[in-house]
Design a protein around this motif. Structure first.
Motif: not given
Lengths: 217, 217
Positions: B13-29
């Motif tokens: 879902x788009x919410x899951x994508x949102x969460x993945x983006x946030x995660x990747x921002x936190x990861x520094x990716x």
DNA sequence: TTTTTCTAAATTGGCGCCAATTTTGTGGAA
DNA sequence: TTCCACAAAATTGGCGCCAATTTAGAAAAA
């Protein structure tokens, strides 16, 4: 041109549509529980489908409308518990912001506030439910404007829209309306006296008064 | 199947994508200032364009990414002033929620908290920057769970993600990391003593400590 | 008459295409 | 060599169409 497309002529952004939807919810044009059919909104605001959809997604992420997959979006039913919880958080934030209000509000500002409180009084007696909400927004918006913490101000503004979902339910009785009117003047009084604890007590009382349902009886 | 599509197989879902983006921002990716090109995200998460777009709109309405029309979305640069403001509001809210923590946390809960604080300590010494953030989220998430006011809890969760935008900037020095580690144990200590003012003071100190840049020198 | 099932209409949500805008790269002039 | 103008490529944002799902209604059975 039909009456539906009277405002914001050529290219309304999805944010503007969002705002119009919120306004129409406050006006009572869109009732709690009502399904927000995309086709209806499309016609109502004279805009394209994608704008409607974007607006609804935005509103949903701000928790201003419910979303049920494959069913659609709808105006949430006012939930007394939730309204009280919003009130509690708003009171907390506004009490914190009160420091800035007392520190920064000039005599001229206080006069402006008095004018806005008068506007609300007029709306309470002679205006529509929507006019009351607008006047109340204007008064509290002026209060927020003193807050130097942008994040705090944004949070208060976001939260305010999540309060009593519809005009039905906010000031149900004349007694509540009078209390709200007096509350505004009491706040101004406390600001004039530069009495922080008094102002905070009155903010709490004012907000909890408007987010607590009147006793049945 | 490429490595890009490893997680959440069929219909994210788009919410899951949102969460993945946030995660990747936190990861520094995804680095601050970097443009979030829709085509890249599409490939990275192995999803369709519309999901990416919905995710970005959601993230924008939560103020987690910047949006410049006709240019795109990008990861915001960490702004020290804004981080401090977020910290101030978070401290205010968590201090209020502290009442519930003291009232409701059982001895078993305190043991869980101690475990989470230990996890953070491990991450601080041996884990990646991302692991530290995750462990910190877990600890504070457990604290939030005691809060009976849903709106308050939601607001704290929303706000937390708007804090230090990237791992870079949150715990820059070993000194800050140690202070954060100790801060968690100090919080647990105050909870055990059921000392509300002490807990509130330590919450404020802990949060402002993690949202204030270290002095240069 | 009431209930159940099946069909048709309506609505949402997803996807591909195209226009508008911006950026990049190239070529020419100062 | 440096700067500017112009053209080509890339990216975003908008729109219409179609499939999937749900709802409403009608017809048939109990």
């Amino acid at each position: 041109m039909t009456a539906a497309q009277q405002e914001a002529a050529p290219k309304p952004s999805s944010d503007e549509i969002s705002q119009q939807i919120v306004t129409d919810i406050n006006k009572g044009a869109l009732s709690p529980g009502e399904w927000l059919k995309q086709i209806d909104l499309e016609k109502r605001y004279g805009c394209t489908r994608i704008k409607v959809r974007d607006a609804l997604t935005n509103l949903h992420s701000k928790r201003l409308v419910e979303h049920i997959p494959n069913r659609g979006y709808r105006v949430p039913q006012p939930d007394p518990l939730r309204i009280r919880q919003v009130g509690e958080v708003r009171a907390l934030l506004e009490c914190h912001a009160a420091v800035d209000v007392i520190a920064l509000a000039t005599d001229a500002d206080i006069e402006i506030l008095r004018g806005l409180a008068e506007d609300f009084k007029q709306a309470a007696y002679h205006g529509s439910s929507f006019a009351q909400i607008e006047a109340n927004y204007a008064f509290h918006g002026k209060l927020y404007s003193f807050c130097r913490n942008d994040v705090l101000r944004e949070t208060m503004l976001d939260l305010r829209q999540r309060g009593p979902a519809a005009p039905v339910g906010q000031w149900q009785t004349m007694d509540q309306l009078q209390k709200a009117t007096q509350g505004h003047f009491d706040l101004i009084d406390a600001i004039e006296k530069r009495d922080l604890p008094l102002l905070q007590a009155r903010i709490t009382s004012h907000i909890s008064g408007s987010s607590t349902a009147p006793d049945a009886g």
